[in-house]
Design an enzyme around this catalytic site. Structure first.
Site, PDB file in Angstrom:
ATOM      1  N   ASP A   1      20.572  45.141   9.582  1.00  0.00           N
ATOM      2  CA  ASP A   1      19.895  46.356   9.121  1.00  0.00           C
ATOM      3  C   ASP A   1      19.741  46.251   7.597  1.00  0.00           C
ATOM      4  OD1 ASP A   1      19.433  49.455  10.135  1.00  0.00           O
ATOM      5  OD2 ASP A   1      20.127  49.385   8.055  1.00  0.00           O
TER       6      ASP A   1
ATOM      7  N   HIS B   1      20.472  48.370   5.495  1.00  0.00           N
ATOM      8  CA  HIS B   1      21.574  49.054   4.807  1.00  0.00           C
ATOM      9  C   HIS B   1      22.915  48.511   5.293  1.00  0.00           C
ATOM     10  CE1 HIS B   1      18.099  51.831   5.085  1.00  0.00           C
ATOM     11  NE2 HIS B   1      18.345  51.948   3.791  1.00  0.00           N
TER      12      HIS B   1
ATOM     13  N   ASP C   1      14.537  47.990   9.603  1.00  0.00           N
ATOM     14  CA  ASP C   1      14.107  48.653   8.369  1.00  0.00           C
ATOM     15  C   ASP C   1      14.103  47.736   7.150  1.00  0.00           C
ATOM     16  OD1 ASP C   1      16.860  48.529   8.501  1.00  0.00           O
ATOM     17  OD2 ASP C   1      17.211  50.651   8.063  1.00  0.00           O
TER      18      ASP C   1
ATOM     19  N   HIS D   1      26.561  53.418  10.539  1.00  0.00           N
ATOM     20  CA  HIS D   1      27.177  54.160   9.434  1.00  0.00           C
ATOM     21  C   HIS D   1      28.323  55.072   9.900  1.00  0.00           C
ATOM     22  CE1 HIS D   1      24.193  52.648   6.729  1.00  0.00           C
ATOM     23  NE2 HIS D   1      23.190  53.306   7.294  1.00  0.00           N
TER      24      HIS D   1
END
Ligand SMILES: [Zn+2]
Length: 358
Positions: free
Chosen positions: A207, A209, A297, A171
């Site tokens: 991931d 996200h 995740d 991120h």
């Protein structure tokens, strides 16, 4: 058979203790905790993987993917926060920004660098949930060194290497941190592979996200392709503002970015089918090397996402990525369910090793 994938980590990664996150106005315990790294290291070591220490690197590669001002800020912000008396006098034990220089605030005014650290904090950080404390910089730098060391191993002939990076990185953009990420370890690995002679690098981000930071770092570059499968940011999930299918790159990077958002609740079938699409496009790009942003995740039990991938799904993902037939650096991103985290990491790397080592 023992797991033949080298595991690179830095003990410094344990020194980052965000001590929670400020989410929607409340300070909560947070899930990006030091124990994640120990669980991962212990599980991989128990599976027989050789564990090696990250080697120190200078800032050359870091400065190719990050604004040097961000590096300077992260290296000094805790000391400045402390010198301003914020922890001792006011009990403010972590750096948390409160004002952000958005386009709506500036309305065309030049972007200044406020001398006061409590004003400056929001210049380099885009959310309130990514806290900085006394040991953070050592860990952040150690994670970047782990990514670069794993890239070094792959550049010198290892078919697969795994960087146990904590804090995670995908991120983090060129000039701002957020989403529990500070420096972009996957981008560092990709840039290190480029520097070592790989002409083209594909980044596969699995991931849960969207890796908005990695996307934006390479958005206008033709030499690094980025593809991500992730929970639909339009369904209420971080990073909210990026990760949509229409984001395809720009300039020389046009067509070199691919986002496959998935509906909440997506399990192995939908997730692996999306990974198939990403792998086919990565193959068409003909990369010399691959970087995998390995978030664990997307797993069913994980508290940070609504995806429902199983351990068998992660193992299959490792095999699919290995089938690309390219050397691969796996970089640890998210993954927060401590009881299952280790087995997930072992599964995906066993899958990758099965393909890569025959
Ligand atoms: Zn994640």
């Amino acid at each position: 058979m023992s797991l033949p994938v080298p595991v690179v980590w830095s003990e410094d990664c344990l020194r980052h203790d965000p001590a929670g996150e400020v989410w929607l106005g409340l300070r909560e315990p947070g899930t990006e905790v030091p124990a994640r790294a120990l669980v991962l290291r212990d599980a991989l070591a128990a599976a027989g993987a050789p564990v090696t220490a990250a080697r120190g690197h200078d800032d050359t590669v870091l400065r190719r993917v990050h604004d040097p001002a961000l590096l300077d800020h992260l290296a000094s912000v805790w000391a400045d926060w402390e010198a301003a008396g914020l922890p001792a006098e006011y009990g403010r034990d972590r750096v948390v920004p409160y004002v952000f220089p958005t386009p709506g605030l500036l309305a065309g005014l030049p972007l200044r660098t406020p001398p006061a650290v409590h004003g400056r904090a929001g210049l380099y950080c885009y959310d309130t949930m990514t806290l900085v404390g006394p040991g953070s910089w050592a860990a952040i730098r150690g994670a970047a060194d782990a990514a670069q060391t794993a890239a070094d191993l792959v550049s010198s002939g290892s078919p697969v290497a795994y960087a146990l990076c904590r804090p995670p990185g995908h991120h983090a953009t060129a000039s701002a941190y957020g989403g529990s990420c500070y420096l972009n370890n996957a981008a560092v690995a990709a840039q290190a592979l480029r520097a070592a002679g790989a002409a083209r690098v594909a980044v596969l981000d699995i991931d849960a996200h969207h890796g908005n930071g990695t996307q934006m770092i390479f958005y206008d570059r033709a030499d690094v392709w980025y593809g991500s499968l992730h929970v639909d940011p339009g369904a209420g999930w971080f990073p909210h503002y990026a990760g949509y299918p229409g984001e395809r790159g720009t300039g020389p990077g046009a067509g070199g970015n691919r986002n496959l958002p998935l509906a909440p609740g997506t399990g192995d079938d939908g997730w692996l089918a999306a990974l198939d699409v990403l792998c086919a496009e990565a193959r068409a790009f003909a990369p010399d090397a691959v970087v995998v942003s390995l978030g664990l995740d997307a797993a069913d039990a994980d508290p940070e996402s609504p995806l429902r991938v199983t351990e068998a799904g992660y193992r299959a993902a490792g095999r699919q990525i290995a089938a690309l037939g390219r050397p691969a650096v796996f970089v640890q991103e998210g993954g927060y369910h401590l009881p299952t985290l280790g087995a997930l990491a072992v599964a995906v790397l066993e899958g990758a090793a099965t393909g890569a080592y025959g």
